[in-house]
Design an enzyme around this catalytic site. Sequence first.
Site, PDB file in Angstrom:
ATOM      1  N   ASP A   1       0.829  -1.211   0.000  1.00  0.00           N
ATOM      2  CA  ASP A   1       0.000   0.000   0.000  1.00  0.00           C
ATOM      3  C   ASP A   1       0.867   1.266   0.000  1.00  0.00           C
ATOM      4  O   ASP A   1       2.001   1.249   0.475  1.00  0.00           O
ATOM      5  CB  ASP A   1      -0.910  -0.025   1.242  1.00  0.00           C
ATOM      6  CG  ASP A   1      -2.066   0.957   1.116  1.00  0.00           C
ATOM      7  OD1 ASP A   1      -2.344   1.430  -0.008  1.00  0.00           O
ATOM      8  OD2 ASP A   1      -2.692   1.241   2.154  1.00  0.00           O
TER       9      ASP A   1
ATOM     10  N   LEU B   1       9.985 -21.181  -4.626  1.00  0.00           N
ATOM     11  CA  LEU B   1       9.119 -20.191  -3.953  1.00  0.00           C
ATOM     12  C   LEU B   1       7.724 -20.321  -4.545  1.00  0.00           C
ATOM     13  O   LEU B   1       7.566 -20.400  -5.765  1.00  0.00           O
ATOM     14  CB  LEU B   1       9.638 -18.769  -4.215  1.00  0.00           C
ATOM     15  CG  LEU B   1       8.766 -17.622  -3.672  1.00  0.00           C
ATOM     16  CD1 LEU B   1       8.842 -17.542  -2.145  1.00  0.00           C
ATOM     17  CD2 LEU B   1       9.169 -16.268  -4.270  1.00  0.00           C
TER      18      LEU B   1
ATOM     19  N   HIS C   1       2.804   3.557  -8.931  1.00  0.00           N
ATOM     20  CA  HIS C   1       2.506   2.159  -9.285  1.00  0.00           C
ATOM     21  C   HIS C   1       3.667   1.542 -10.078  1.00  0.00           C
ATOM     22  O   HIS C   1       4.019   0.380  -9.873  1.00  0.00           O
ATOM     23  CB  HIS C   1       1.212   2.067 -10.089  1.00  0.00           C
ATOM     24  CG  HIS C   1      -0.008   2.456  -9.306  1.00  0.00           C
ATOM     25  ND1 HIS C   1      -0.227   2.029  -8.018  1.00  0.00           N
ATOM     26  CD2 HIS C   1      -1.074   3.247  -9.614  1.00  0.00           C
ATOM     27  CE1 HIS C   1      -1.375   2.527  -7.575  1.00  0.00           C
ATOM     28  NE2 HIS C   1      -1.911   3.271  -8.525  1.00  0.00           N
TER      29      HIS C   1
ATOM     30  N   ARG D   1      -5.159  -1.559   8.727  1.00  0.00           N
ATOM     31  CA  ARG D   1      -6.374  -2.326   8.449  1.00  0.00           C
ATOM     32  C   ARG D   1      -6.043  -3.429   7.469  1.00  0.00           C
ATOM     33  O   ARG D   1      -4.982  -3.437   6.861  1.00  0.00           O
ATOM     34  CB  ARG D   1      -7.500  -1.417   7.942  1.00  0.00           C
ATOM     35  CG  ARG D   1      -7.161  -0.636   6.704  1.00  0.00           C
ATOM     36  CD  ARG D   1      -8.361   0.180   6.198  1.00  0.00           C
ATOM     37  NE  ARG D   1      -7.936   1.064   5.123  1.00  0.00           N
ATOM     38  CZ  ARG D   1      -7.526   2.319   5.300  1.00  0.00           C
ATOM     39  NH1 ARG D   1      -7.529   2.847   6.509  1.00  0.00           N
ATOM     40  NH2 ARG D   1      -7.124   3.053   4.281  1.00  0.00           N
TER      41      ARG D   1
HETATM   42  C1  IPE Z   1      -5.455  -2.642  -0.362  1.00  0.00           C
HETATM   43  O1  IPE Z   1      -5.077  -1.305  -0.500  1.00  0.00           O
HETATM   44  C2  IPE Z   1      -5.385  -3.325  -1.695  1.00  0.00           C
HETATM   45  C3  IPE Z   1      -4.040  -3.448  -2.285  1.00  0.00           C
HETATM   46  C4  IPE Z   1      -2.924  -3.144  -1.707  1.00  0.00           C
HETATM   47  C5  IPE Z   1      -4.008  -3.985  -3.603  1.00  0.00           C
HETATM   48  P1  IPE Z   1      -6.162  -0.150  -0.708  1.00  0.00           P
HETATM   49  O2  IPE Z   1      -5.425   1.120  -0.769  1.00  0.00           O
HETATM   50  O3  IPE Z   1      -7.047  -0.482  -1.851  1.00  0.00           O
HETATM   51  O4  IPE Z   1      -7.039  -0.272   0.631  1.00  0.00           O
HETATM   52  P2  IPE Z   1      -7.915   0.824   1.364  1.00  0.00           P
HETATM   53  O5  IPE Z   1      -8.887   1.369   0.334  1.00  0.00           O
HETATM   54  O6  IPE Z   1      -7.006   1.885   1.855  1.00  0.00           O
HETATM   55  O7  IPE Z   1      -8.594   0.078   2.482  1.00  0.00           O
HETATM   56  C1  IPE Z   2      -1.376   0.310  -3.417  1.00  0.00           C
HETATM   57  O1  IPE Z   2      -1.149   1.684  -3.416  1.00  0.00           O
HETATM   58  C2  IPE Z   2      -1.576  -0.258  -4.805  1.00  0.00           C
HETATM   59  C3  IPE Z   2      -2.985  -0.582  -5.135  1.00  0.00           C
HETATM   60  C4  IPE Z   2      -4.009  -0.567  -4.317  1.00  0.00           C
HETATM   61  C5  IPE Z   2      -3.241  -0.973  -6.500  1.00  0.00           C
HETATM   62  P1  IPE Z   2      -2.357   2.699  -3.450  1.00  0.00           P
HETATM   63  O2  IPE Z   2      -2.705   2.976  -4.864  1.00  0.00           O
HETATM   64  O3  IPE Z   2      -3.485   2.223  -2.603  1.00  0.00           O
HETATM   65  O4  IPE Z   2      -1.698   3.993  -2.799  1.00  0.00           O
HETATM   66  P2  IPE Z   2      -2.390   4.964  -1.759  1.00  0.00           P
HETATM   67  O5  IPE Z   2      -2.859   4.130  -0.617  1.00  0.00           O
HETATM   68  O6  IPE Z   2      -3.519   5.629  -2.467  1.00  0.00           O
HETATM   69  O7  IPE Z   2      -1.313   5.901  -1.377  1.00  0.00           O
HETATM   70 MG    MG Z   3      -3.996   2.466  -0.649  1.00  0.00          MG
END
Ligand code: IPE
Ligand code: IPE
Ligand code: MG
Length: 243
Positions: free
Chosen positions: A17, A128, A34, A191
């Site tokens: 995340d 793995l 990303h 979370r």
């Molecule tokens: C969880 O991250 C999903 C992934 C890392 C792919 P999100 O950024 O989507 O989760 P929330 O919305 O903060 O709960």
């Molecule tokens: C995690 O990073 C990757 C995916 C959920 C695809 P985020 O895109 O959720 O990045 P934040 O949480 O918005 O910073």
């Molecule tokens: Mg996120």
Amino acid sequence: MASGTDGRPKNVAIIMDGNGRWAQKRGLPRTVGHHRGVDRAREIIRVAPDLGIETLTLFAFSTENWRRPAYEVSVLMTLFRRYIRREAAELDMEGVQVRFIGRREGLPRDLQNLMHELEARTKDNTRLILQLALNYGARTEMTEGVKKIARAVAAGEIDPEKIGEETISEALWTGGVPDPDLVIRTSGEMRISNFLLWQIAYAELAFVDECWPDFDGALLEKILGSFAGRERRFGALKAIGLG
Ligand code: IPE
Ligand code: IPE
Ligand code: MG
């Protein structure tokens, strides 16, 4: 307990995340985060076996992530396609067995084909096990699992009285793969976001402040070390020596 001789977790799951925030903090578009996130995933997959990890599960795209702007979703799908095309040979050579968990039907057809090819190509590898969670949601997984079991009951293949925890584990997308000993989430969010709800019943949880694009092998090693030798009691009491 499923941990190495030095007590380090062997089965690790990561909620990758913070890509968007990492980029935004630098005045860059979220999608740059990303791109960089994919590079971090490559490094972690490469070092995982050397750190004693046997199964690695990475959360790449959730069933809820479709709620994001269409442009961001399409960049992510393109990144997944490119990742599979570019890395397939190396993953295979490195002995990685790739399995995708998630709802395939919702994904673009060509991506589904690439996923299927990569799984077929790497299915006999053992160094793995890499589970990539793409269009994954734990509640969807459990709902699908319940349907599968219900169909087997209706067909007379399973006696409802014989349904046990194993039956449910087997019916999930992760069927046959060990549950995580440790779940790591980056970016400071505490979370679970619908990740592996059944499988993490007794997992240790590590929340780190670094955003995913800043995560590296050294940080992973540090986290694993801090969980080495942890006593996981599974509801029992502390082990008492007899001597
Ligand atoms: C969880 O991250 C999903 C992934 C890392 C792919 P999100 O950024 O989507 O989760 P929330 O919305 O903060 O709960
Ligand atoms: C995690 O990073 C990757 C995916 C959920 C695809 P985020 O895109 O959720 O990045 P934040 O949480 O918005 O910073
Ligand atoms: Mg996120």
